[in-house]
Structures are given as structure tokens and as C-alpha cells.
Design a protein around this motif. Structure first.
Motif, PDB file in Angstrom:
ATOM      1  N   TYR A  37       0.829  -1.206   0.000  1.00 36.82           N
ATOM      2  CA  TYR A  37       0.000   0.000   0.000  1.00 36.82           C
ATOM      3  C   TYR A  37       0.861   1.253   0.000  1.00 36.82           C
ATOM      4  O   TYR A  37       1.760   1.422   0.831  1.00 36.82           O
ATOM      5  CB  TYR A  37      -0.936   0.056   1.225  1.00 36.82           C
ATOM      6  N   PHE A  38       0.634   2.112  -0.938  1.00 37.98           N
ATOM      7  CA  PHE A  38       1.190   3.469  -0.954  1.00 37.98           C
ATOM      8  C   PHE A  38       0.077   4.392  -1.424  1.00 37.98           C
ATOM      9  O   PHE A  38      -0.666   4.035  -2.340  1.00 37.98           O
ATOM     10  CB  PHE A  38       2.389   3.576  -1.904  1.00 37.98           C
ATOM     11  N   PRO A  39      -0.049   5.557  -0.815  1.00 35.94           N
ATOM     12  CA  PRO A  39      -1.141   6.456  -1.209  1.00 35.94           C
ATOM     13  C   PRO A  39      -1.002   6.928  -2.655  1.00 35.94           C
ATOM     14  O   PRO A  39      -1.975   7.329  -3.272  1.00 35.94           O
ATOM     15  CB  PRO A  39      -0.992   7.640  -0.257  1.00 35.94           C
ATOM     16  N   MET A  72      11.619  -3.239  -2.736  1.00 30.69           N
ATOM     17  CA  MET A  72      11.113  -1.934  -3.159  1.00 30.69           C
ATOM     18  C   MET A  72       9.598  -1.846  -3.160  1.00 30.69           C
ATOM     19  O   MET A  72       8.894  -2.842  -3.168  1.00 30.69           O
ATOM     20  CB  MET A  72      11.661  -1.563  -4.540  1.00 30.69           C
ATOM     21  N   GLY A  73       9.142  -0.614  -3.140  1.00 29.41           N
ATOM     22  CA  GLY A  73       7.732  -0.333  -3.265  1.00 29.41           C
ATOM     23  C   GLY A  73       7.474   0.166  -4.674  1.00 29.41           C
ATOM     24  O   GLY A  73       8.325   0.811  -5.272  1.00 29.41           O
ATOM     25  N   ALA A  74       6.310  -0.163  -5.185  1.00 30.82           N
ATOM     26  CA  ALA A  74       6.032   0.240  -6.563  1.00 30.82           C
ATOM     27  C   ALA A  74       4.535   0.137  -6.828  1.00 30.82           C
ATOM     28  O   ALA A  74       3.757  -0.234  -5.955  1.00 30.82           O
ATOM     29  CB  ALA A  74       6.796  -0.650  -7.532  1.00 30.82           C
ATOM     30  N   GLY A  75       4.163   0.445  -8.033  1.00 30.17           N
ATOM     31  CA  GLY A  75       2.764   0.318  -8.415  1.00 30.17           C
ATOM     32  C   GLY A  75       2.456   1.171  -9.618  1.00 30.17           C
ATOM     33  O   GLY A  75       3.352   1.781 -10.210  1.00 30.17           O
ATOM     34  N   PHE A  88       3.925   3.603 -14.386  1.00 31.53           N
ATOM     35  CA  PHE A  88       4.333   2.918 -13.153  1.00 31.53           C
ATOM     36  C   PHE A  88       5.367   3.758 -12.438  1.00 31.53           C
ATOM     37  O   PHE A  88       6.030   4.607 -13.049  1.00 31.53           O
ATOM     38  CB  PHE A  88       4.834   1.485 -13.420  1.00 31.53           C
ATOM     39  N   ALA A  89       5.467   3.532 -11.135  1.00 30.76           N
ATOM     40  CA  ALA A  89       6.499   4.191 -10.341  1.00 30.76           C
ATOM     41  C   ALA A  89       7.079   3.162  -9.396  1.00 30.76           C
ATOM     42  O   ALA A  89       6.361   2.272  -8.924  1.00 30.76           O
ATOM     43  CB  ALA A  89       5.903   5.346  -9.546  1.00 30.76           C
ATOM     44  N   PHE A  90       8.354   3.249  -9.180  1.00 29.14           N
ATOM     45  CA  PHE A  90       8.958   2.398  -8.153  1.00 29.14           C
ATOM     46  C   PHE A  90       9.957   3.212  -7.352  1.00 29.14           C
ATOM     47  O   PHE A  90      10.425   4.265  -7.807  1.00 29.14           O
ATOM     48  CB  PHE A  90       9.628   1.147  -8.751  1.00 29.14           C
TER      49      PHE A  90
HETATM   50  N1  PHE Z   1       8.521   6.283  -1.881  1.00 29.49           N
HETATM   51  C1  PHE Z   1       8.213   4.959  -1.370  1.00 29.49           C
HETATM   52  C2  PHE Z   1       9.016   4.741  -0.096  1.00 29.49           C
HETATM   53  O1  PHE Z   1       9.983   5.426   0.119  1.00 29.49           O
HETATM   54  C3  PHE Z   1       8.516   3.903  -2.387  1.00 29.49           C
HETATM   55  C4  PHE Z   1       7.633   3.976  -3.609  1.00 29.49           C
HETATM   56  C5  PHE Z   1       8.006   4.708  -4.715  1.00 29.49           C
HETATM   57  C6  PHE Z   1       6.451   3.244  -3.653  1.00 29.49           C
HETATM   58  C7  PHE Z   1       7.205   4.749  -5.842  1.00 29.49           C
HETATM   59  C8  PHE Z   1       5.654   3.272  -4.778  1.00 29.49           C
HETATM   60  C9  PHE Z   1       6.037   4.028  -5.861  1.00 29.49           C
HETATM   61  O2  PHE Z   1       8.714   3.887   0.708  1.00 29.49           O
END
Ligand code: PHE
Length: 374
Positions: free
Chosen positions: A232-234, A318-321, A341-343
Motif C-alpha cells: 500500500y502506498f497512497p 522496493m515499493g512500486a505500483g 508505473f512508479a517504483f
Molecule cells: N517512496 C516509497 C518509499 O519510500 C517507495 C515507492 C516509490 C512506492 C514509488 C511506490 C512508488 O517507501
């Protein structure tokens, strides 16, 4: 000179003095005192000369010795990994973008769908400055949204990049980020992240996963295992978390008798689906694939004493979506036309994996005995 005239066995003066005994009394009286005085004088002169040559440092300068090699500088492990990734992403058509480390709350939080009341802010406590900035737009009338903070993530550059370059866009953002963390072997208050963005028509999670596989294999080798979990990321929807197989204990795991996967690395095992058996993680039942040449299923292996993954074999990487429509709109992009997409991952942690470094605090220590190994 000392050896030539005063040498114990064949010094010229030594021989004269030794012969005295075989001379007559008269001759001895004549030659004896002269030779003795000469010996003392010579010794004095030699001593004085020696003291001068020894100099202040107390050692004779040997001008024939090869000189000391000059110390050359070298790159920090984080820089080495950053450059390798920048190189790879540039070849895939990504541009490298920079952003400020002292950031407005708007870019760091609000524009990323994380208003001041959002619970997700708690996980990224940071250092707030007392500086108020009117330069940045704010989401609401709240004054708080105008404070400057040390950025907690490289994600604010998502917005800045969209504002600056528009779409379609492919970029990565390497940069230093800050969190108000208690430090231990895995946490630091200052570390590096790399953000990645790809915005175009019809971008999907498939693009994200294949790009991730490419750069992870380039960096850590073909044997790296990748696991995708929901997260989950906003600012992403849907959001995923990606884990990689722990590189610190990979060999130890493979040679353990409890290792269930194939010992040879020739074939890629079928992706495991619906596996609900991942170290008690209830999310795991939703996991939809293990892309691992390790053949590692993710159960805790009690034989493996690894300080980093605790024998689990997996590390959160990593976080992504897919970018949330709110975020695209914040950056002036029409979410009806474009998706992306972003990660974001910890570059520091990745460098630790690559070089087998067990403690993140080493990275900031400035300890030359550590740094000189790279
Ligand atoms: N910025 C998030 C973090 O530092 C990581 C992330 C980046 C998640 C881009 C989703 C998309 O935890």
C-alpha cells in the motif's frame, strides 16, 4: 671511511695499531701516540658525519628506494551501484532527474496523495525545518503544508519531473533521503533511494515487473529471485512490494540440507501461485509469482543464520505500483489518457546486497579501512 681505516679485521689504522706489539720500544713510543690520536680523531669525524646523515628523522635516507605510491581516491560503494544503474537505465531510454533534498511538504507528501492527516505520513517521520515557504502551492489553507522538510523519499521528484518534462516520460531519480529513524544494522537516518517512472499510454504492471527483472539481474546476477506482494502506498494504485532473495546467505541456503529447490541452476522453476506458506505472512496467499532461479520457496530455513534476512531468504526490496490518478493530476498529466508505473527502492540497501555488507551504518561511517575495500 670507518671501515677502510678503522675496520676491525683489515682497517688500515687497525693494522698499524695491531703491529705495535712487534716493534721496538723506541718505535712504539714514536708511532703509538700518533696512531692512537689519529684513531680518536677519525672516530670523532666519522661519528659527526653519521649524526648528520641520520638527520632529524633518525633514519638514513636511501635515495635508491622506490618512492611511496601516491594514494588514489576511489568511489563509494553506493556511487558504484548508482553509476551502474544509471548506465543501464539510460540505455533503456530513461533520463536521470534530480530534485532538492530540502523539499516542501506539498511535493513530499500532499501532491502524492498524502495530506497532513494521512496515516501513511507516520511511517515517514522526518526532520522539519522552521522555514516557511510561500514559494510552493499548497493543497489546502493549512499553514503546515508550507513547511520545508528533509525529503523522506525521492517520490516528490515524480511531480517535479512531470511538471518539467511532461509526458511521455521515462526517468530515474537517484538521491539522498532522510528519516527520523532509530539507527540499527538496517536503518539509517540518511540513505539513498532510486525512484523510477515510466508514463505513456497503456503502461501496466507487466512493464514494471520486466524492467525490474532486467535491472536486478544486471546488478545482482541471473540467480536473483524476485517476489511480488501486494502493498500500500497512497500514490500508487494498485501498489506492490517486491522482495529479492537475500544475497548474503544465498550460498549457505543452497548448500543447506533443508534446501528444497534444485541444486543446479540450469532451469527456471515454474512461478509458484497462491502459495500461502511464506513465513506466516498473511499477504502471501495473494502472491502471484516467484521468479526465482534459486528455486527458493520462502520458508524460514533454521539452518541459515543470516543477520540480514534472519534465515527467511527474502528481503523487502522496493515499493512500486501504477501511478495514482491523483498523482498524475498533481503533475499536470491527464490520467484518462496516460498511465504510468512508479517504483522506489533503497539504493544503499541494494549496495549492501551487492557487496555483502551486513551493517548499513558502515556506509556513512567514513571509515577508510571499510571504504578502501571497494
Ligand atoms: N517512496 C516509497 C518509499 O519510500 C517507495 C515507492 C516509490 C512506492 C514509488 C511506490 C512508488 O517507501
Amino acid at each position: 671511511m670507518r671501515a677502510k681505516y678503522l675496520g676491525r679485521s683489515d682497517g688500515a689504522l687497525t693494522l698499524v695499531l695491531r703491529k705495535l706489539g712487534s716493534l721496538t720500544l723506541d718505535e712504539r713510543k714514536k708511532i703509538g701516540p700518533v696512531a692512537q690520536a689519529l684513531k680518536e680523531k677519525l672516530e670523532q669525524l666519522c661519528d659527526a658525519q653519521e649524526t648528520q646523515l641520520l638527520g632529524l628523522g633518525g633514519s638514513v635516507v636511501d635515495a635508491t628506494l622506490p618512492s611511496l605510491a601516491p594514494e588514489t581516491g576511489h568511489l563509494h560503494p553506493v556511487t558504484l551501484v548508482r553509476w551502474q544503474l544509471e548506465d543501464l537505465f539510460t540505455r533503456m531510454g530513461f533520463v536521470i532527474v534530480d530534485g532538492p533534498e530540502v523539499e516542501s511538504e506539498w511535493y513530499n507528501f500532499d501532491a502524492l496523495n498524502m495530506p497532513s492527516w494521512h496515516p501513511a505520513r507516520d511511517m515517514q517521520d522526518t526532520f522539519y525545518t522552521e522555514v516557511q515557504s510561500s514559494k510552493f502551492k499548497v493543497q489546502s489553507d493549512e499553514v503546515a503544508a508550507q513547511r520545508l522538510v528533509l525529503r523522506t523519499q525521492t517520490s516528490p521528484v515524480q511531480i517535479r519531473a512531470m511538471e518539467k518534462y511532461g509526458v511521455p516520460l521515462r526517468c530515474i531519480v537517484p538521491g539522498r533521503v532522510y528519516r527520523n529513524e532509530a539507527t540499527d544494522a538496517r536503518h539509517e537516518n540518511t540513505f539513498w533511494q532510486i525512484e523510477g517512472l515510466m508514463i505513456d499510454r497503456d503502461i501496466s504492471l507487466a512493464h514494471l515487473i520486466s524492467i525490474s527483472k532486467i535491472f536486478l539481474r544486471d546488478l545482482l546476477g541471473e540467480r536473483i529471485g524476485i517476489r511480488v506482494r501486494p502493498g500500500y502506498f497512497p500514490f500508487t494504485e494498485p501498489s506492490i512490494e517486491m522482495d529479492i532473495t537475500c544475497q548474503l546467505c544465498a550460498d549457505q541456503r543452497r548448500s543447506s540440507s533443508r534446501f528444497a529447490g534444485p541444486k543446479s541452476q540450469t532451469r527456471l522453476p515454474k512461478p509458484v501461485t497462491g502459495n500461502g506458506n511464506i513465513h506466516g505472512d498473511k499477504d502471501a496467499q495473494f502472491m502471484y509469482g516467484v521468479f526465482s532461479k534459486d528455486g527458493y520457496g520462502g520458508q524460514v530455513n533454521a539452518d541459515v543464520k543470516c543477520p540480514v534476512c534472519k534465515g527467511m531468504g527474502w528481503l523487502e526490496f522496493m515499493g512500486a505500483g501504477l501511478m495514482h490518478p491523483f498523482v498524475l493530476k498533481s503533475g499536470g498529466v491527464d490520467p484518462k489518457k496516460y498511465s504510468g508505473f512508479a517504483f522506489g527502492f533503497g539504493l544503499t540497501r541494494l549496495a549492501m546486497m551487492k557487496y555483502g555488507i551486513g551493517d548499513i551504518r558502515m556506509m556513512m561511517s567514513g571509515n577508510l579501512r571499510f571504504l578502501e575495500q571497494f
